[in-house]
Scaffold this active site. Structure first.
Site, short mmCIF file in Angstrom:
data_model
loop_
_atom_site.label_atom_id
_atom_site.label_comp_id
_atom_site.label_asym_id
_atom_site.label_seq_id
_atom_site.Cartn_x
_atom_site.Cartn_y
_atom_site.Cartn_z
N VAL A 11 9.24 16.20 0.12
CA VAL A 11 10.24 15.24 -0.37
C VAL A 11 10.56 15.50 -1.85
O VAL A 11 11.74 15.56 -2.23
CB VAL A 11 9.73 13.79 -0.15
CG1 VAL A 11 10.64 12.78 -0.85
CG2 VAL A 11 9.65 13.49 1.34
N TYR A 62 1.03 15.31 -16.59
CA TYR A 62 1.72 14.03 -16.82
C TYR A 62 2.38 13.97 -18.21
O TYR A 62 3.45 13.40 -18.35
CB TYR A 62 0.74 12.87 -16.62
CG TYR A 62 0.48 12.63 -15.15
CD1 TYR A 62 1.31 11.80 -14.39
CD2 TYR A 62 -0.55 13.29 -14.49
CE1 TYR A 62 1.10 11.62 -13.03
CE2 TYR A 62 -0.77 13.12 -13.13
CZ TYR A 62 0.05 12.28 -12.41
OH TYR A 62 -0.14 12.12 -11.07
N ARG A 85 5.06 4.02 9.28
CA ARG A 85 5.03 4.11 7.82
C ARG A 85 4.00 3.15 7.26
O ARG A 85 3.29 3.46 6.29
CB ARG A 85 6.41 3.81 7.26
CG ARG A 85 7.49 4.82 7.67
CD ARG A 85 8.85 4.37 7.24
NE ARG A 85 9.94 5.26 7.61
CZ ARG A 85 10.59 5.22 8.77
NH1 ARG A 85 10.24 4.33 9.70
NH2 ARG A 85 11.58 6.05 9.01
N VAL A 119 7.79 2.60 1.87
CA VAL A 119 8.45 2.61 0.56
C VAL A 119 8.68 1.21 -0.01
O VAL A 119 8.57 1.01 -1.24
CB VAL A 119 9.76 3.43 0.61
CG1 VAL A 119 10.81 2.80 1.49
CG2 VAL A 119 10.31 3.68 -0.77
N ASP A 120 8.94 0.22 0.84
CA ASP A 120 9.19 -1.13 0.31
C ASP A 120 7.91 -1.71 -0.29
O ASP A 120 7.92 -2.25 -1.41
CB ASP A 120 9.73 -2.04 1.41
CG ASP A 120 10.99 -1.46 2.03
OD1 ASP A 120 12.02 -1.47 1.34
OD2 ASP A 120 10.92 -0.94 3.16
N ASP A 150 18.42 5.42 5.81
CA ASP A 150 18.82 4.81 7.09
C ASP A 150 20.32 4.51 7.08
O ASP A 150 21.01 4.69 8.08
CB ASP A 150 18.02 3.52 7.31
CG ASP A 150 16.56 3.72 6.96
OD1 ASP A 150 15.75 3.96 7.85
OD2 ASP A 150 16.25 3.68 5.74
N ARG A 155 25.75 5.80 8.88
CA ARG A 155 27.12 6.25 8.59
C ARG A 155 27.42 7.59 9.28
O ARG A 155 28.50 7.80 9.83
CB ARG A 155 27.32 6.40 7.08
CG ARG A 155 27.32 5.07 6.35
CD ARG A 155 27.33 5.26 4.85
NE ARG A 155 28.57 5.85 4.36
CZ ARG A 155 28.70 6.43 3.17
NH1 ARG A 155 27.66 6.51 2.34
NH2 ARG A 155 29.85 6.93 2.79
N ALA A 171 28.86 1.20 6.06
CA ALA A 171 27.96 0.47 6.96
C ALA A 171 26.56 0.55 6.38
O ALA A 171 26.14 1.63 5.94
CB ALA A 171 27.99 1.11 8.34
N HIS A 177 12.59 -0.21 5.26
CA HIS A 177 12.78 1.18 5.67
C HIS A 177 11.67 1.44 6.69
O HIS A 177 10.57 1.86 6.35
CB HIS A 177 12.66 2.13 4.47
CG HIS A 177 12.57 3.58 4.89
ND1 HIS A 177 13.56 4.21 5.59
CD2 HIS A 177 11.59 4.51 4.73
CE1 HIS A 177 13.22 5.46 5.83
NE2 HIS A 177 12.02 5.67 5.32
N1 NAI Z 1 11.47 6.94 1.56
C1 NAI Z 1 11.87 7.76 2.52
O1 NAI Z 1 12.97 7.62 3.07
C2 NAI Z 1 10.97 8.89 2.90
C3 NAI Z 1 9.69 8.89 2.45
N2 NAI Z 1 8.82 9.88 2.77
C4 NAI Z 1 7.48 9.76 2.23
O2 NAI Z 1 7.34 10.57 1.06
C5 NAI Z 1 5.96 10.84 0.85
C6 NAI Z 1 5.77 12.33 0.61
O3 NAI Z 1 6.06 13.03 1.81
P1 NAI Z 1 6.03 14.64 1.86
O4 NAI Z 1 6.68 15.19 0.67
O5 NAI Z 1 6.49 15.00 3.21
O6 NAI Z 1 4.45 14.91 1.77
P2 NAI Z 1 3.75 16.23 1.21
O7 NAI Z 1 2.35 16.19 1.71
O8 NAI Z 1 4.59 17.43 1.49
O9 NAI Z 1 3.77 15.99 -0.37
C7 NAI Z 1 3.00 15.02 -0.99
C8 NAI Z 1 2.47 15.61 -2.28
O10 NAI Z 1 1.78 14.59 -2.98
C9 NAI Z 1 0.74 15.23 -3.70
N3 NAI Z 1 -0.27 14.25 -4.07
C10 NAI Z 1 -1.08 13.54 -3.26
N4 NAI Z 1 -1.88 12.73 -4.00
C11 NAI Z 1 -1.56 12.94 -5.30
C12 NAI Z 1 -2.03 12.42 -6.53
N5 NAI Z 1 -3.02 11.51 -6.57
N6 NAI Z 1 -1.47 12.86 -7.66
C13 NAI Z 1 -0.48 13.77 -7.64
N7 NAI Z 1 0.01 14.33 -6.51
C14 NAI Z 1 -0.53 13.90 -5.36
C15 NAI Z 1 0.21 16.29 -2.73
O11 NAI Z 1 -0.50 17.31 -3.40
C16 NAI Z 1 1.49 16.77 -2.08
O12 NAI Z 1 2.00 17.92 -2.70
C17 NAI Z 1 5.24 10.33 2.13
O13 NAI Z 1 4.68 9.07 1.87
C18 NAI Z 1 6.37 10.23 3.14
O14 NAI Z 1 6.10 9.31 4.17
C19 NAI Z 1 9.22 10.94 3.54
C20 NAI Z 1 10.51 11.00 4.00
C21 NAI Z 1 11.48 9.96 3.78
C1 PYR Z 2 9.73 9.75 6.98
C2 PYR Z 2 10.74 8.72 6.75
O1 PYR Z 2 10.46 7.68 6.20
C3 PYR Z 2 12.08 8.95 7.22
O2 PYR Z 2 12.50 10.09 7.44
O3 PYR Z 2 12.80 7.96 7.44
#
Ligand code: NAI
Ligand code: PYR
Length: 316
Positions: A11, A62, A85, A119-120, A150, A155, A171, A177
């Site tokens: 992400v 950081y 989630r 996320v919320d 979403d 859309r 929409a 989420h």
């Molecule tokens: N809000 C949304 O619409 C979406 C949210 N997500 C969420 O985004 C988050 C990340 O997902 P991905 O990128 O797929 O996971 P990922 O596993 O590819 O990346 C997460 C990264 O966080 C790092 N990390 C973990 N703990 C850490 C810490 N204490 N300090 C610094 N870095 C740390 C890891 O080393 C890793 O590189 C998940 O919670 C996922 O569910 C994913 C897709 C959509």
């Molecule tokens: C993983 C996630 O939250 C999404 O793709 O909607």
């Protein structure tokens, strides 16, 4: 405008790439506990800048976030196939307990843009943590991407059905989420007319079966994509870049994202998505759309589910 991103996985890196492609911000810094990953992602994305918008893209600790106006938080666990989630909450709340004080020590004025799931709830957790050190930390400067994704899915699917550009479809998806999200059908429009009238005119009516299919396409998108490729990243990467653009250009764009609301549908102090006005200072205002009875009940249910989840962390 300098942008920080903590979490350089799927992400975080997709967000950085989308920013470079759209020319959002003037400098990007990637931070991850896996420093080799952060360095590799920064270099790879930097190599795309000659094809898009030239800007420095670096990895750092950081301290390198100093001067960032927005810090995207995309660190933590993602869902395994079949996982919700909300099941990520305990693990990711612990991760944010570590990350946010370090982000704010380096960039105390930054807007926090949360992507990590759920996320919320993570948005509400982030505000709580920020206020431990700065009790007046503005609520509008802790933004969850919420239902931006979403809404985009809604859309895109409506536009595909109608045979028009998704840019001509307005929409929103409201609430969580997640599984309880609310597709705001009664407020959807295209060509400045109610979406069902538009659909009838172009000969693609929104029958109950079509609506059910689109609902499932939106609500079930993450599960389907995770089953196929392990995670989702392009959609949210684009959404995060779009939110940062609205902030950096002080656009006052209306988009669905999550902040802590004093009250929604009878539920107090809960973060969820409503249409928000987004500009340089973050969320500048909230729109309360007209909902029909069923949508209002669904929003109240969604708010209740999120409230219950955040209460398990001792947040009132
Ligand atoms: N809000 C949304 O619409 C979406 C949210 N997500 C969420 O985004 C988050 C990340 O997902 P991905 O990128 O797929 O996971 P990922 O596993 O590819 O990346 C997460 C990264 O966080 C790092 N990390 C973990 N703990 C850490 C810490 N204490 N300090 C610094 N870095 C740390 C890891 O080393 C890793 O590189 C998940 O919670 C996922 O569910 C994913 C897709 C959509
Ligand atoms: C993983 C996630 O939250 C999404 O793709 O909607």
């Amino acid at each position: 405008m300098k942008i920080g991103i903590v979490g350089a996985g799927f992400v975080g890196s997709a967000a950085a790439y989308a920013m470079v492609m759209r020319g959002v911000g003037t400098e990007i810094v990637l931070v991850d506990r896996n420093q080799d990953l952060a360095v590799a992602q920064a270099e790879d994305i930097h190599h795309a800048t000659p094809f898009a918008y030239p800007m420095p893209v670096n990895a750092g600790d950081y301290e390198a976030l100093a001067g960032s106006c927005v810090v995207v938080l995309a660190a933590g666990a993602n869902q395994r196939p079949g996982e919700t989630r909300l099941e990520l909450l305990e693990r990711n709340a612990a991760v944010f307990g570590d990350i946010i004080p370090r982000v704010l020590a380096a960039a105390p004025q930054a807007i926090l843009l949360v992507a990590t799931n759920p996320v919320d709830v993570m948005t509400q957790v982030s505000l709580e943590i920020a206020r431990r050190t700065s009790p007046d930390f503005p609520v509008g400067k802790v933004i969850g991407s919420g239902t931006i994704l979403d809404t985009a899915r809604f859309r895109a699917l409506l536009a595909k059905h109608l045979g028009i550009s998704p840019k001509s479809v307005h929409a929103h998806v409201l609430g969580e989420h997640g599984d309880s999200e609310v597709l705001h059908w009664s407020g959807a429009d295209a060509g400045a007319m109610p979406i069902s009238d538009f659909a009838d005119q172009v000969g693609h009516p929104l029958t109950d079966a079509v609506r059910a299919e689109i609902d499932q396409g939106v609500r079930g998108a993450a599960g389907k994509i995770i089953k196929g490729k392990g995670a989702t990243w392009y959609g949210i990467g684009g959404g995060l870049a779009r939110i940062v653009q609205a902030i950096s250009d002080d656009e006052r764009a209306v988009m669905t994202c999550s902040v802590v609301n004093p009250e929604v549908a009878g539920v107090q102090n809960v973060a969820l998505s409503l249409p928000r006005i987004v500009g340089l200072e973050g969320v500048l205002g909230t729109i309360h759309p007209h909902l029909d009875k069923g949508e209002m009940a669904a929003l109240s249910r969604s708010a209740g589910i999120l409230k219950e989840a955040v209460t398990t962390l001792g947040i009132k």
